[in-house]
Each structure stands twice: as structure tokens, then as C-alpha cells.
Scaffold this motif. Sequence first.
Motif, PDB file in Angstrom:
ATOM      1  N   VAL A 261      21.156  15.871   9.105  1.00 58.29           N
ATOM      2  CA  VAL A 261      22.142  15.059   9.815  1.00 58.29           C
ATOM      3  C   VAL A 261      21.549  14.549  11.121  1.00 58.29           C
ATOM      4  CG1 VAL A 261      24.454  15.009  10.803  1.00 58.29           C
ATOM      5  CG2 VAL A 261      23.991  16.419   8.785  1.00 58.29           C
ATOM      6  N   VAL A 262      21.723  13.255  11.350  1.00 59.49           N
ATOM      7  CA  VAL A 262      21.259  12.618  12.586  1.00 59.49           C
ATOM      8  C   VAL A 262      22.448  11.942  13.259  1.00 59.49           C
ATOM      9  CG1 VAL A 262      19.727  10.895  13.596  1.00 59.49           C
ATOM     10  CG2 VAL A 262      18.947  12.244  11.649  1.00 59.49           C
ATOM     11  N   SER A 263      22.635  12.212  14.530  1.00 58.62           N
ATOM     12  CA  SER A 263      23.714  11.584  15.285  1.00 58.62           C
ATOM     13  C   SER A 263      23.166  10.353  15.998  1.00 58.62           C
ATOM     14  CB  SER A 263      24.297  12.557  16.315  1.00 58.62           C
ATOM     15  OG  SER A 263      25.218  11.900  17.165  1.00 58.62           O
ATOM     16  N   TYR A 264      23.851   9.238  15.836  1.00 58.03           N
ATOM     17  CA  TYR A 264      23.440   8.013  16.513  1.00 58.03           C
ATOM     18  C   TYR A 264      24.216   7.795  17.808  1.00 58.03           C
ATOM     19  CZ  TYR A 264      20.968   7.045  12.196  1.00 58.03           C
ATOM     20  OH  TYR A 264      20.111   7.137  11.123  1.00 58.03           O
ATOM     21  N   ASP A 265      25.013   8.797  18.167  1.00 56.27           N
ATOM     22  CA  ASP A 265      25.747   8.760  19.424  1.00 56.27           C
ATOM     23  C   ASP A 265      24.965   9.592  20.439  1.00 56.27           C
ATOM     24  OD1 ASP A 265      27.466   8.946  21.563  1.00 56.27           O
ATOM     25  OD2 ASP A 265      29.249   9.423  20.364  1.00 56.27           O
ATOM     26  N   PRO A 266      24.451   8.975  21.515  1.00 55.36           N
ATOM     27  CA  PRO A 266      23.651   9.740  22.483  1.00 55.36           C
ATOM     28  C   PRO A 266      24.421  10.876  23.147  1.00 55.36           C
ATOM     29  CG  PRO A 266      24.209   7.560  23.357  1.00 55.36           C
ATOM     30  CD  PRO A 266      24.596   7.559  21.914  1.00 55.36           C
ATOM     31  N   ALA A 267      25.745  10.805  23.105  1.00 63.06           N
ATOM     32  CA  ALA A 267      26.551  11.857  23.730  1.00 63.06           C
ATOM     33  C   ALA A 267      26.822  13.026  22.779  1.00 63.06           C
ATOM     34  CB  ALA A 267      27.873  11.286  24.223  1.00 63.06           C
ATOM     35  N   VAL A 268      26.457  12.861  21.496  1.00 61.04           N
ATOM     36  CA  VAL A 268      26.704  13.907  20.492  1.00 61.04           C
ATOM     37  C   VAL A 268      25.373  14.340  19.893  1.00 61.04           C
ATOM     38  CG1 VAL A 268      27.875  14.485  18.333  1.00 61.04           C
ATOM     39  CG2 VAL A 268      28.957  12.913  19.955  1.00 61.04           C
ATOM     40  N   SER A 269      25.085  15.624  19.940  1.00 56.37           N
ATOM     41  CA  SER A 269      23.816  16.124  19.419  1.00 56.37           C
ATOM     42  C   SER A 269      23.814  16.127  17.893  1.00 56.37           C
ATOM     43  CB  SER A 269      23.561  17.543  19.933  1.00 56.37           C
ATOM     44  OG  SER A 269      24.483  18.457  19.359  1.00 56.37           O
ATOM     45  N   ASP A 270      22.622  16.194  17.325  1.00 55.75           N
ATOM     46  CA  ASP A 270      22.493  16.276  15.871  1.00 55.75           C
ATOM     47  C   ASP A 270      23.177  17.538  15.340  1.00 55.75           C
ATOM     48  OD1 ASP A 270      21.041  13.968  16.031  1.00 55.75           O
ATOM     49  OD2 ASP A 270      19.086  14.903  15.707  1.00 55.75           O
ATOM     50  N   ASP A 271      23.038  18.636  16.075  1.00 58.14           N
ATOM     51  CA  ASP A 271      23.659  19.892  15.654  1.00 58.14           C
ATOM     52  C   ASP A 271      25.178  19.777  15.606  1.00 58.14           C
ATOM     53  OD1 ASP A 271      21.071  20.787  15.691  1.00 58.14           O
ATOM     54  OD2 ASP A 271      21.520  22.656  16.739  1.00 58.14           O
ATOM     55  N   ASP A 272      25.741  19.145  16.634  1.00 56.34           N
ATOM     56  CA  ASP A 272      27.201  18.995  16.660  1.00 56.34           C
ATOM     57  C   ASP A 272      27.677  18.100  15.522  1.00 56.34           C
ATOM     58  OD1 ASP A 272      27.411  20.618  18.853  1.00 56.34           O
ATOM     59  OD2 ASP A 272      27.501  18.986  20.317  1.00 56.34           O
ATOM     60  N   ARG A 273      26.927  17.048  15.254  1.00 57.98           N
ATOM     61  CA  ARG A 273      27.291  16.159  14.156  1.00 57.98           C
ATOM     62  C   ARG A 273      27.188  16.902  12.827  1.00 57.98           C
ATOM     63  NH1 ARG A 273      30.505  12.820  11.865  1.00 57.98           N
ATOM     64  NH2 ARG A 273      29.543  11.533  10.259  1.00 57.98           N
ATOM     65  N   ALA A 274      26.144  17.721  12.661  1.00 62.50           N
ATOM     66  CA  ALA A 274      25.982  18.509  11.431  1.00 62.50           C
ATOM     67  C   ALA A 274      27.113  19.518  11.285  1.00 62.50           C
ATOM     68  CB  ALA A 274      24.634  19.224  11.440  1.00 62.50           C
ATOM     69  N   ASP A 275      27.558  20.061  12.405  1.00 66.94           N
ATOM     70  CA  ASP A 275      28.673  21.013  12.358  1.00 66.94           C
ATOM     71  C   ASP A 275      29.941  20.325  11.881  1.00 66.94           C
ATOM     72  OD1 ASP A 275      29.689  23.681  12.853  1.00 66.94           O
ATOM     73  OD2 ASP A 275      30.784  22.833  14.537  1.00 66.94           O
ATOM     74  N   THR A 276      30.132  19.060  12.245  1.00 69.60           N
ATOM     75  CA  THR A 276      31.297  18.294  11.778  1.00 69.60           C
ATOM     76  C   THR A 276      31.213  18.061  10.269  1.00 69.60           C
ATOM     77  OG1 THR A 276      31.509  17.170  13.922  1.00 69.60           O
ATOM     78  CG2 THR A 276      32.557  16.125  12.020  1.00 69.60           C
ATOM     79  N   VAL A 277      30.010  17.726   9.796  1.00 70.47           N
ATOM     80  CA  VAL A 277      29.811  17.523   8.356  1.00 70.47           C
ATOM     81  C   VAL A 277      30.095  18.817   7.593  1.00 70.47           C
ATOM     82  CG1 VAL A 277      28.089  17.013   6.570  1.00 70.47           C
ATOM     83  CG2 VAL A 277      28.144  15.663   8.678  1.00 70.47           C
ATOM     84  N   TYR A 278      29.587  19.927   8.117  1.00 70.04           N
ATOM     85  CA  TYR A 278      29.825  21.230   7.485  1.00 70.04           C
ATOM     86  C   TYR A 278      31.310  21.581   7.494  1.00 70.04           C
ATOM     87  CZ  TYR A 278      30.402  26.254   7.139  1.00 70.04           C
ATOM     88  OH  TYR A 278      30.871  27.494   6.790  1.00 70.04           O
ATOM     89  N   ALA A 279      31.978  21.352   8.618  1.00 73.30           N
ATOM     90  CA  ALA A 279      33.399  21.705   8.749  1.00 73.30           C
ATOM     91  C   ALA A 279      34.249  20.970   7.716  1.00 73.30           C
ATOM     92  CB  ALA A 279      33.893  21.409  10.155  1.00 73.30           C
ATOM     93  N   LYS A 280      33.899  19.727   7.403  1.00 67.46           N
ATOM     94  CA  LYS A 280      34.643  18.979   6.394  1.00 67.46           C
ATOM     95  C   LYS A 280      34.501  19.634   5.017  1.00 67.46           C
ATOM     96  CE  LYS A 280      34.452  14.436   8.640  1.00 67.46           C
ATOM     97  NZ  LYS A 280      33.936  13.037   8.539  1.00 67.46           N
TER      98      LYS A 280
END
Length: 290
Positions: free
Chosen positions: A115-134
Motif C-alpha cells: 500500500v502506498v499513500s499519495y497523501d503527504p499527510a498520511v503515511s503508507d502504514d496508516d493507509r495500509a491499516d485502513t485497507v486492513y481494517a476494511k
Amino acid sequence: MAYVPGVALLAALVVGCSAGADSNANGTDSKAGTPTVSPAPPGKYLTLPAPCRAVPRSTLKDLLPGAAELPGDQQDKVFRGSAAVTYDTDRKVGCNWKADGPNATRSLSIDLERVVSYDPAVSDDDRADTVYAKKEKAAGLSSSAPPGPPDEKDKKDKKDKKGEAGEESGKAKDPADGDTDATDSADPSPSGSSGESTGGAPGSGSSPEEALPSRILDDLGDAAFLQDLPKKAGSTAQHHTVSVVFRTSNVVVTVRYAEQPALVTQVPDGKELQEKAQALARKLAETLSE
């Protein structure tokens, strides 16, 4: 006398320009003092492993016992697996294996998503955590509020209500009707068939040890869960699938392991499927960490 005012005017212009330059300099300095937002750190993983080589051959032999009875060239074909079709192998890869045995067919698949976050304010880890949570939510699980056993007060209230209902039922019966034996025989269903969900499908024939429930896993990656999917109600096929999903940094991994017995009278060992799926997930987590 006309010359003096010209000199004074020139001096005034010079002073005015200097003042304007100073104002611009001061303005620039004040803007430089404005706090800036630092971009979120990138994820730990920049690449993904080759999925069809991510599972050792010795592990595949254990997970796909039917392959051991095949000729050498057919064994090699089974153990090579089949790569999943993706359009960005830098971000998502997968592989599938399947082996038909005399008693059952076993299938295995793994999917890895970086997972790669294209939002500079959101880390890749946080974005991956959102994907996992879904995925966790889709499985009907929640690590933030895991279901707990009923407290003692709830148990006592249910017991009291059950006792009151039994007394009312006894009062309604007339001993002269000769239904005493019938009343005694109408006991609640025996242990293990009370209708409480243990993760197995009703009527699947799985014992409580085999029908372990879907649940959050605490000892795998940064977050993980197991989803147990016994055969569908009303289906004659005893198909049983176990999925283990975990996140480690900015990579989300899904392991699916399933068994389809050759006979409808045979019931897959759900406990074995769960244990082997979890063991493989841990090996993949270790491989990613290397």
C-alpha cells in the motif's frame, strides 16, 4: 535654489526604495517563520517478493498432500503454482496452488498488497491499516471491541428467567394427563448442539475442536485476523475455507487454504486447516521481515 529641492527629492526616492526593500525582506522573513507540514514517512517495504516462490516446497508438500502421489513432472507443475493476474506487480501480487488427492482436494492461495499513500499527510502504514481494517470489518470482526463472555449478572438473570419459565410450564401441566415422561424427555439439546455459534456451520458434523470461530489474532504482524468459512448451509459439498489476513507495515497479506473432500460424508478438519494457514502466514511475515 532650484537645485537643492532636486537633491532632496533624489534622496527621498533612495530612502523610499530602501524602505520598500526592507519591508519585502521583513515580509519574507515572517513567511519563513510559518510552520510547515513534514511529509509522512514512507512504508518499510518498497518491493514485494515473487509470490510463487514465497512458499517453500517442503511447506507446499505438507499443505498439498495429494501432490506427493503425482509423477515428478506433474508434481513440479503443482508446486510451481499459478501467478495471479495483476496489472501492477510492484503493488499487488499473488499465487495459487491446487492438488487433487484420492480423499480430498486441497487448494492454497496467497495475495500480497503493498500500500502506498499519495497523501503527504498520511503515511503508507496508516493507509495500509485502513485497507486492513476494511477487510476485518467485512469479515464481521473488530479488534477495537472484541466480543467478550457475558458477565455473571447476565448469566444469573438468564438462569432466573429460565427457572421461572420452567415453574410456569410445570404449573400448566396436569399430572393426570400422563405427560410427565414426555416433559422429562423434552430436555434441552445436548452439549454442543445448543445453537450457540462456534464458528462451524450448523449440521456440518464438525466437532467443537474442529469448528473454531473466526477471531482476531494477537501474535501475527501489526494486526491480523482469521476467518473460518465452513460449507454453505444446504450445500451437499463439504467445502471448508480458512482465511488469514495480516498487516505488517505497509503490506497486507491474505492466505486462503481450503479442502474439498471426495465424499460428501467426509467432513474437513477445520482445526487442521486453521493451524496450517496460520503457520504459513507466520512464515510469510518472517520472510517479509528479512
